[in-house]
Each structure stands twice: as structure tokens, then as C-alpha cells.
Design a protein around this motif. Structure first.
Motif, PDB file in Angstrom:
ATOM      1  N   ILE A   1      11.422 -61.793   3.256  1.00 48.70           N
ATOM      2  CA  ILE A   1      12.786 -61.932   2.726  1.00 48.70           C
ATOM      3  C   ILE A   1      13.005 -63.426   2.472  1.00 48.70           C
ATOM      4  CG2 ILE A   1      15.250 -61.715   3.315  1.00 48.70           C
ATOM      5  CD1 ILE A   1      14.591 -58.972   3.607  1.00 48.70           C
ATOM      6  N   ALA A   2      13.670 -63.760   1.375  1.00 47.49           N
ATOM      7  CA  ALA A   2      13.884 -65.182   1.050  1.00 47.49           C
ATOM      8  C   ALA A   2      14.733 -65.852   2.128  1.00 47.49           C
ATOM      9  CB  ALA A   2      14.563 -65.306  -0.310  1.00 47.49           C
ATOM     10  N   SER A   3      14.356 -67.096   2.466  1.00 45.93           N
ATOM     11  CA  SER A   3      15.096 -67.847   3.481  1.00 45.93           C
ATOM     12  C   SER A   3      16.089 -68.817   2.860  1.00 45.93           C
ATOM     13  CB  SER A   3      14.125 -68.653   4.341  1.00 45.93           C
ATOM     14  OG  SER A   3      13.607 -69.744   3.581  1.00 45.93           O
ATOM     15  N   GLY A   4      15.914 -69.148   1.586  1.00 46.36           N
ATOM     16  CA  GLY A   4      16.791 -70.118   0.934  1.00 46.36           C
ATOM     17  C   GLY A   4      16.581 -71.555   1.394  1.00 46.36           C
ATOM     18  N   VAL A   5      15.646 -71.791   2.317  1.00 49.26           N
ATOM     19  CA  VAL A   5      15.420 -73.149   2.832  1.00 49.26           C
ATOM     20  C   VAL A   5      14.809 -74.016   1.724  1.00 49.26           C
ATOM     21  CG1 VAL A   5      14.110 -74.505   4.513  1.00 49.26           C
ATOM     22  CG2 VAL A   5      15.163 -72.332   5.192  1.00 49.26           C
TER      23      VAL A   5
ATOM     24  N   HIS B   1      17.074 -67.778  -7.904  1.00 55.92           N
ATOM     25  CA  HIS B   1      17.404 -68.108  -6.518  1.00 55.92           C
ATOM     26  C   HIS B   1      16.169 -68.295  -5.638  1.00 55.92           C
ATOM     27  CE1 HIS B   1      21.923 -66.881  -6.661  1.00 55.92           C
ATOM     28  NE2 HIS B   1      21.656 -68.025  -7.236  1.00 55.92           N
TER      29      HIS B   1
ATOM     30  N   TYR C   1      23.813 -72.614   3.851  1.00 56.12           N
ATOM     31  CA  TYR C   1      24.621 -72.263   2.682  1.00 56.12           C
ATOM     32  C   TYR C   1      26.062 -71.952   3.062  1.00 56.12           C
ATOM     33  CZ  TYR C   1      20.355 -71.953  -0.068  1.00 56.12           C
ATOM     34  OH  TYR C   1      19.197 -72.246  -0.720  1.00 56.12           O
TER      35      TYR C   1
ATOM     36  N   ALA D   1      16.460 -63.148  -9.195  1.00 57.31           N
ATOM     37  CA  ALA D   1      15.599 -63.446  -8.053  1.00 57.31           C
ATOM     38  C   ALA D   1      14.726 -64.670  -8.337  1.00 57.31           C
ATOM     39  CB  ALA D   1      14.727 -62.237  -7.723  1.00 57.31           C
TER      40      ALA D   1
ATOM     41  N   LEU E   1      24.315 -70.541 -11.525  1.00 53.88           N
ATOM     42  CA  LEU E   1      23.604 -69.748 -10.520  1.00 53.88           C
ATOM     43  C   LEU E   1      22.509 -70.575  -9.843  1.00 53.88           C
ATOM     44  CD1 LEU E   1      23.429 -66.380 -12.473  1.00 53.88           C
ATOM     45  CD2 LEU E   1      24.809 -66.871 -10.439  1.00 53.88           C
TER      46      LEU E   1
ATOM     47  N   VAL F   1      23.580 -72.849  -6.979  1.00 55.47           N
ATOM     48  CA  VAL F   1      23.852 -72.232  -5.673  1.00 55.47           C
ATOM     49  C   VAL F   1      22.749 -72.616  -4.686  1.00 55.47           C
ATOM     50  CG1 VAL F   1      23.944 -70.016  -4.437  1.00 55.47           C
ATOM     51  CG2 VAL F   1      25.168 -70.291  -6.612  1.00 55.47           C
ATOM     52  N   VAL F   2      21.512 -72.645  -5.153  1.00 57.58           N
ATOM     53  CA  VAL F   2      20.391 -72.951  -4.261  1.00 57.58           C
ATOM     54  C   VAL F   2      19.890 -74.390  -4.415  1.00 57.58           C
ATOM     55  CG1 VAL F   2      19.572 -70.577  -3.983  1.00 57.58           C
ATOM     56  CG2 VAL F   2      18.777 -71.928  -5.933  1.00 57.58           C
TER      57      VAL F   2
ATOM     58  N   GLN G   1      14.473 -71.893  -6.736  1.00 55.09           N
ATOM     59  CA  GLN G   1      15.156 -73.171  -6.445  1.00 55.09           C
ATOM     60  C   GLN G   1      14.826 -74.233  -7.481  1.00 55.09           C
ATOM     61  OE1 GLN G   1      14.096 -74.473  -2.504  1.00 55.09           O
ATOM     62  NE2 GLN G   1      15.330 -72.906  -1.498  1.00 55.09           N
TER      63      GLN G   1
ATOM     64  N   MET H   1      12.217 -59.573  -3.588  1.00 54.56           N
ATOM     65  CA  MET H   1      11.957 -60.276  -4.859  1.00 54.56           C
ATOM     66  C   MET H   1      12.066 -61.787  -4.700  1.00 54.56           C
ATOM     67  SD  MET H   1      13.922 -58.001  -7.765  1.00 54.56           S
ATOM     68  CE  MET H   1      15.515 -58.371  -7.042  1.00 54.56           C
ATOM     69  N   ALA H   2      13.200 -62.263  -4.228  1.00 50.93           N
ATOM     70  CA  ALA H   2      13.385 -63.715  -4.109  1.00 50.93           C
ATOM     71  C   ALA H   2      12.381 -64.296  -3.111  1.00 50.93           C
ATOM     72  CB  ALA H   2      14.822 -64.035  -3.700  1.00 50.93           C
TER      73      ALA H   2
ATOM     74  N   ALA I   1      21.117 -66.216  -1.569  1.00 52.85           N
ATOM     75  CA  ALA I   1      19.778 -66.571  -2.058  1.00 52.85           C
ATOM     76  C   ALA I   1      18.743 -65.468  -1.822  1.00 52.85           C
ATOM     77  CB  ALA I   1      19.308 -67.866  -1.401  1.00 52.85           C
ATOM     78  N   SER I   2      18.939 -64.629  -0.828  1.00 47.46           N
ATOM     79  CA  SER I   2      17.937 -63.603  -0.526  1.00 47.46           C
ATOM     80  C   SER I   2      18.121 -62.337  -1.359  1.00 47.46           C
ATOM     81  CB  SER I   2      17.990 -63.215   0.953  1.00 47.46           C
ATOM     82  OG  SER I   2      18.012 -64.342   1.788  1.00 47.46           O
TER      83      SER I   2
END
Lengths: 333, 333
Positions: free
Chosen positions: A130-134, A236, B260, A233, A275, A278-279, A239, A197-198, B225-226
Motif C-alpha cells: 500500500i502506498a505510504s506517501g513518504v 500520487h 499529510y 495512482a 493533484l 497534494v503529494v 510524486q 496501484m499507488a 496518496a494511497s
């Protein structure tokens, strides 16, 4: 990871267009393709040495790559005998066809018997997170389109080639079947489970040197009713530090959606940038790539000039003009 | 489609929270749950008649629904004996746990022997189409959130209940595991293959009477983001005529993403509306649903009033105040 180098299998391709995967490999990763294998009646020609299976193996080939698409993505019965022989002689097989190698019992049995690998690049072979967004180190550039099939992959490959030529650190990151067969690895994003996906895009574009660029292959469009979730996806998960807008100016409606007009480049710029920020709040749109294949030279140059003036961004057709100005824009970030 | 009515299986739930799926069914579809089955040590209680398996079958139950989540989504060995007996006595079993019924060999064997069905609602059971983007008859309302888990499902269920009470035509459309177990059908969107996400939402919300409303359960957030790709597929597959903005005002960061901040409601409104109008130019944001569970009554009412004034839209907490004003807004469209 698909073992290189390749023998490109063109089968009994009825024309050059049917062999567009082989053409992509030939154009973008020529060193990896040592030869081509053509069956009787094949009308495609990559202008590579024609090789028998034995000649290919003697030349060092490790994988037979199916570079041709039959109608419906089928694995033709006429091919099976050749593919079985290739496995028996020690080649792996890689395919991006809708119908999977692994669903052909004769190929599965032959691969098992001879200890070879069948690569179905249409199907993920990795359990993605799963995406962490870090935030990650290194830089990333993503091509986003007003529609599907407007030249996003071509643009990213042309930019990678130009950057490598200049001595910049750059890696094309494949997210579709053709891109994966060209580079030997990647994520078949349209076949990934929604929740991952992300995360698969984060996995594909990990931490890197501060001056390294990932050129991420775009998919779909934020404005395409069928595939926009896949594009989202990428935005985000990727990045991106930089976005390239891609467009085909002669299309009368969105691909496969006769009721939908293409958005304006201004709309794409505003939505994609909102969009992406956001990241990555520092993300910028750095240039525009136009696929002018359906315009005459003069009309194409006129369109490019007018668009550049209107949008205030470097605007090129990388096929006609190269990707130099897009790379300049990345470099200036 | 899961056969009703249900016996709610609470197992050995350590507390009420562990049984929140059962609680959702009890709250939102009480007629469907005839009784509860509790094992020794069970600390949850839905205030339904305690039933043995024989009593449940005599009462007409068709399906045992697992209404409890163990740590890690496991199917506890202590449960297996009960579940096997339920199958032997003629009940189907439905579960939304991460670990699947179909991966338990004893349950698979018992279901086969007794001709019963195992419903793993976490996994799609339908081959969904690619989205066509074609406009459908009937009306659709989608809740979109500033974050995950801000009350989107609750809002849509509360609106459906209010609309049915008023004699309006309305159907809650489940897109997550709990929603599917509450209603007996739906799409487990987070488990759908990327290319088919939007198509699965179109499939879930087909042509309908001109005055019928689908209340589509939202997932994730366009700003998460996920999971934003999943949300995007809901916006484009759902073709909403109306959007409800959902928000939880005390959260310090996006769920699972400590780096976030949540977006402002203004940002959500602008992005969601822009994207929704790609598929439905007439789409409007009609109201705001705030989850004020973490605020005292006075602070909650103050927040709701200030938000309504700022945003110029009916703003309610459906749990405190009911969904009446949101339904009024739909009705006025």
C-alpha cells in the motif's frame, strides 16, 4: 526481470503494425535485440538478422520475446510448436499478450521440463505494498495526457535517451506491457489490484541519487472516464517533481468514448498540477509534448508555435524535433 | 447476492468494537438479522435473540454472516467447528475478513459436501466491464471525503433511510465490505483490478427510473496518496448528479499518512466538482456531512454553523441531526 539479450519473435505477422511491440524494442532498446525469428508468411521486418533458434542461442540470446500481437491477443496454435522448441533449446519466453503463456498447458509443461521461465508481463508478479506517501530522494517526471495513446511513452523514452546522451542520470520506468518488454521490467499498472496501484508506483520509483530522474511512463488520462483511476495512482504514487502535458491535436473525441471531447491543455495543466501538489508541493508543469503525426509539417510547426505562445511552456513534437527542449526544462528546475 | 435473512455470528468477540460489522447490519438493515450466535467468552451483544444453529434455521435464517473481526482478519480455529456445523445444517456463510473462507480447506470441503455457498465479499465475484462513460438514466449521489473513514458510508445510509421514509425512490450502493454485508450485495472496489474499477461502479449503478437515486458509498479520498485512484474511479464511474462533502474536523493528519494534512473543504469541493463534471456537466455539490463524534455538543453545533456560513451549503452531522437537510438539497436539484 526478463533475461537479456532477446530474440524477437515476429511469428506470421500480417503487417508491420501487428509487430509494434517488436518495433518498440527495436527503436528504444536496440542493443538488447540480437535477431528476429519470422515464420512463413511474416510481413513484418525489424531489419535485424533473421535467426534460427540455434543461431539465436549461439549468439547469446536468453529470452524469446513475442513481439507481435494477433487479433484478440491470442497465442496462435501455429506458434506453439516454435515456442515449445525454444523452451527445449534453453530460451525463456516473454509475452505481453492478453492470452497468457501460463494458460497454455503445452508451454507450461515444456517450461517445467526444461527449467525455463514464462514471463506474462500483463500480470503482476510482485506483491506490491500500500502506498505510504513518504517523500523519496531523487527526482521524478511524469507525462500526463489529455487522452489515452497520445504519445506519453514515446515522450518519456525520448527524454531518457536525450538525458543519457547528455550524461544525466535517468531511468525510464515502464508501467505498461510494451514499456516492460522494452526495458525488461516495470509494473503492469492496469492489472494491479485497486488498493495497491499507488504503492506499485512507489515501488517502481524508489529512493535514488539526488540528481537522478525517473521518467515515469504515463497511462490513461485524468479526463478518461474508463481509466482515470489508474492515472490518479500514477500522479500520487509517482510524486512527480515535473509534469509533461501530452496531447494529440486532431482527435475528435476521447479514445473509445465517442461522447467525450478532449479537455483543453489548460484544464489538464490545472487539474494535474493541483493533484500532484497534494503529494509534492514543489511540482511544476515544465513542458508540452504534441503528437503531430496526423498533421503536415507546416501545420504541425504552426500548431506547436501557437501552443507554446498560448501556454507559455516549451512545446515540441519529440518525434519531429527531439526531446532536447523538454530535457532543458527539466534541467532548469 | 447473499441469501437473507441472516444469523449474525459474533464468535468470541473480545468487545463490542470487534463486532462492528454486526453492528452495521443491526443498525442499518435490522429486518435482515433474526438472531445472534455467541460463543463462550463473547463480550459483544447486538440485543438480538441468542439462537442456536437449529433455532436459527427453524426461524428461517439462510446465511450465517461473520459479524466480527479478529486481530489480523483471521478465521479463528475456534470458529471452524461452528462454521462447519452451520454448513452441515444448511446455512451459507458470508464473510468480509481478509483471510478468506475459500482458503480454509475444512470449510471448502463441508460447503461442497452440503451444497452450500461461501461468500467472501472481500473478493469480486463478477467479471466487470471496462467503463463506457455512456450517460445512464436515473440519478446518483456520491459522498466524497477530505480523508478516509470520515463518515461517507454512514452519510449515504442515513440519506437512503430518510428518502425511503419520505417515499422517494432510493438505493444505497455498497462499495466496501461492511456495506456489502449490510445490503447483501455490492462491489468490493478496493479489490477490483485497476482497468475495471470505473466499469464496476457503472455496473453497480445501472439505468434506473428518472426519479430514482443511487446513494453510492464513497471510498478513500481524492487527496489520499494511497487510495485516490479508487476514489477517482467512483467519481468517473458513478457519474454523480450530486456530491456530498464529508469531513472529520479534529483529525491532525490523513489516516495512515502522518506527513499529510487534510485538505480544506474548499479544495475538496473544487477538485471533486471539476472531475465529476468531466462525466456529468450538471453535477453539483449539494451539502456537507461532518462527523462531529469527537466534539462536544456545543462545539459541534458551532462548527457546523460556521462551516455552513463559510461554504454556503447545508451542513449537518447526520448522526446528531439526521440527514433531512441533505435529502432536501437532493430533492431541490
Amino acid at each position: 526481470m526478463i533475461s537479456a539479450p532477446y530474440l524477437l519473435f515476429l511469428g506470421d505477422a500480417p503487417d508491420g503494425l501487428a509487430a509494434k511491440v517488436a518495433q518498440g524494442i527495436r527503436d528504444w532498446n536496440p542493443d538488447v535485440a540480437l535477431g528476429q525469428f519470422r515464420m512463413e508468411g511474416c510481413k513484418a521486418d525489424m531489419r535485424l538478422p533473421d535467426m534460427t533458434l540455434d543461431e539465436a542461442i549461439a549468439a547469446g540470446c536468453k529470452t524469446l520475446v513475442i513481439g507481435v500481437a494477433n487479433r484478440g491477443g491470442m497465442i496462435s496454435p501455429a506458434w506453439i510448436a516454435v515456442l515449445k522448441e525454444a523452451l527445449a533449446k534453453g530460451l525463456d519466453i516473454a509475452s505481453g499478450l492478453h492470452n497468457l503463456l501460463r494458460d497454455e498447458p503445452e508451454l507450461v509443461a515444456a517450461a517445467k521440463e526444461h527449467g525455463r521461465t514464462l514471463h506474462d508481463v500483463r500480470i503482476p508478479s510482485v506483491k506490491y505494498p500500500i502506498a505510504s506517501g513518504v517523500r523519496r530522494t531523487g527526482k521524478r517526471c511524469l507525462a500526463v495526457g489529455t487522452d489515452c495513446s497520445v504519445g506519453k511513452m514515446y515522450t518519456s523514452l525520448a527524454m531518457e535517451r536525450e538525458m543519457v546522451k547528455r550524461g544525466m542520470k535517468a531511468t525510464f520506468r515502464a508501467t505498461g506491457q510494451t514499456g516492460i518488454l522494452i526495458t525488461g521490467n516495470g509494473v503492469p499498472l492496469d492489472a494491479v489490484i485497486a488498493d495497491f496501484m499507488a504503492g506499485s508506483v512507489e515501488w517502481l520509483t524508489p529512493d535514488n541519487d539526488a540528481d537522478h530522474w525517473d521518467l515515469i511512463e504515463g497511462q490513461g488520462s485524468l479526463f478518461h472516464a474508463s481509466y482515470s483511476g489508474v492515472t490518479m495512482a500514477l500522479v500520487h504514487g509517482g510524486q512527480p517533481d515535473a509534469l509533461i502535458l501530452s496531447h494529440e491535436p486532431t482527435r475528435s473525441h476521447m479514445r473509445g468514448l465517442p461522447d467525450y471531447k478532449l479537455p483543453r491543455l489548460e484544464d489538464l495543466r490545472d487539474v494535474a498540477l493541483t493533484l500532484a501538489r497534494v503529494v509534492n508541493p514543489a511540482c511544476e508543469v515544465v513542458g508540452i509534448s504534441i503528437n503531430t503525426a496526423n498533421l503536415h509539417e507546416e501545420a504541425a510547426l504552426e500548431y506547436l508555435e501557437a501552443t507554446e505562445k498560448r501556454m507559455g511552456l516549451p512545446t515540441v513534437d519529440p518525434f519531429r524535433q527531439g526531446a532536447g527542449r523538454l530535457v532543458d526544462a527539466l534541467d532548469a528546475l
